[in-house]
Enzyme design. Structure first.
Site, short mmCIF file in Angstrom:
data_model
loop_
_atom_site.label_atom_id
_atom_site.label_comp_id
_atom_site.label_asym_id
_atom_site.label_seq_id
_atom_site.Cartn_x
_atom_site.Cartn_y
_atom_site.Cartn_z
N SER A 83 16.88 -50.74 -0.76
CA SER A 83 15.64 -50.62 0.01
C SER A 83 15.82 -51.10 1.45
O SER A 83 16.68 -51.94 1.74
CB SER A 83 14.52 -51.43 -0.64
N1 SAH Z 1 16.88 -53.49 -6.16
C1 SAH Z 1 17.91 -52.59 -5.71
C2 SAH Z 1 17.36 -51.24 -5.28
C3 SAH Z 1 17.54 -50.32 -6.37
S1 SAH Z 1 17.06 -48.65 -6.21
C4 SAH Z 1 18.76 -53.20 -4.62
O1 SAH Z 1 18.44 -54.30 -4.14
O2 SAH Z 1 19.77 -52.59 -4.26
C5 SAH Z 1 16.37 -48.47 -7.84
C6 SAH Z 1 17.31 -48.66 -9.00
O3 SAH Z 1 16.54 -48.49 -10.20
C7 SAH Z 1 18.43 -47.64 -9.08
O4 SAH Z 1 19.66 -48.32 -9.11
C8 SAH Z 1 18.17 -46.90 -10.39
O5 SAH Z 1 19.35 -46.52 -11.05
C9 SAH Z 1 17.38 -47.92 -11.18
N2 SAH Z 1 16.55 -47.39 -12.26
C10 SAH Z 1 15.86 -46.22 -12.30
N3 SAH Z 1 15.21 -46.10 -13.48
C11 SAH Z 1 15.49 -47.22 -14.19
C12 SAH Z 1 15.11 -47.68 -15.50
N4 SAH Z 1 14.33 -46.97 -16.32
N5 SAH Z 1 15.58 -48.88 -15.90
C13 SAH Z 1 16.39 -49.63 -15.10
N6 SAH Z 1 16.79 -49.23 -13.87
C14 SAH Z 1 16.34 -48.05 -13.43
#
Ligand code: SAH
Length: 232
Positions: A83
């Site tokens: 993000s």
């Molecule tokens: N918090 C992260 C940003 C992640 S983007 C950071 O600091 O980098 C969102 C993430 O959610 C992605 O890596 C994606 O693979 C994950 N995601 C999507 N659906 C999900 C689910 N059902 N359970 C767990 N993770 C999920």
């Protein structure tokens, strides 16, 4: 300043100089916090302090590291993004984390948000659905010494019942609605922050407060655009 004040100051400068010199990104990070986060209204001094210390660039693949402190989300592979710095700061402040909190994050991604929370809370549990990301985030976090974070490969819709209840829950991928399992795993007096909305457009950042009697109160605070929370 008196001459008595100068000696300790000089010693401090001598100490800080080499430490900062080891991190060529420290100045960029200071600027990021000031211009992108503080100037836009994030005021919690602890949150700002931690954002100044967590090396955001080390959570990114090498090819995109030069973008680490820019005012934008950055692609981290597998169709996912880390993000925008402001969003991380804003969500962390909304979460109102405290030293004694046990926190659940859904969507570990790069591990950066988990690292920020790790420095503000007692214990962080983070679930990631993409195996490669779960593996690399976990490796980065342990290499950098964030010992109070546990990453698990799995589907965030199911929550983490073995570790519930959580004082704070944060979602960094957007579900169409907040999953019931996560509302159930929120402790009384707890707070959940999540982007909510079925499509990319029309998502809102939502804060849910659970009162001591279990009653839920929900408010929308900002239109946002997150990757969707997918089902396994
Ligand atoms: N918090 C992260 C940003 C992640 S983007 C950071 O600091 O980098 C969102 C993430 O959610 C992605 O890596 C994606 O693979 C994950 N995601 C999507 N659906 C999900 C689910 N059902 N359970 C767990 N993770 C999920």
């Amino acid at each position: 300043m008196t001459s008595r004040g100068i000696a300790p100051l000089a010693a401090l400068l001598l100490l800080c100089g080499p430490l900062r010199a080891q991190d060529p990104y420290a100045a960029q990070r200071d600027l990021m916090v000031r211009t992108q986060i503080e100037d836009r209204g994030v005021r919690d001094p602890e949150v700002l302090r931690v954002l100044r210390t967590v090396p955001r660039h080390l959570f990114m693949p090498e090819e995109v590291r030069k973008l680490a402190y820019e005012d934008r989300p950055v692609r981290i592979g597998y169709g996912q993004t880390i993000s925008q710095p402001y969003i991380v700061g804003f969500m962390t402040e909304l979460l109102a984390p405290a030293r004694n909190h046990k926190v659940l994050e859904i969507g570990t991604g790069s591990g950066y948000q988990a690292a920020v929370l790790s420095a503000l809370c007692k214990q962080v549990y983070s679930i990631e659905i993409v195996p490669e990301l779960a593996r690399s985030a976990s490796a980065t976090l342990s290499k950098l010494g964030y010992r109070n974070v546990t990453v698990r490969l799995g589907d965030g819709y199911r929550g983490w019942p073995e570790q519930a209840p959580f004082d704070r829950i944060v979602l960094t991928a957007a579900p169409p609605q907040i999953p019931q399992a996560l509302l159930d795993e929120l402790a009384p007096g707890g707070k959940l922050v999540a982007p909510v909305g079925g499509s990319l457009l029309g998502q809102e950042l939502v804060v849910v407060d659970k009162a001591l009697d279990g009653q839920l109160k929900q408010r929308s605070v900002l239109p946002v655009m997150f990757v969707p929370m997918v089902h396994q």
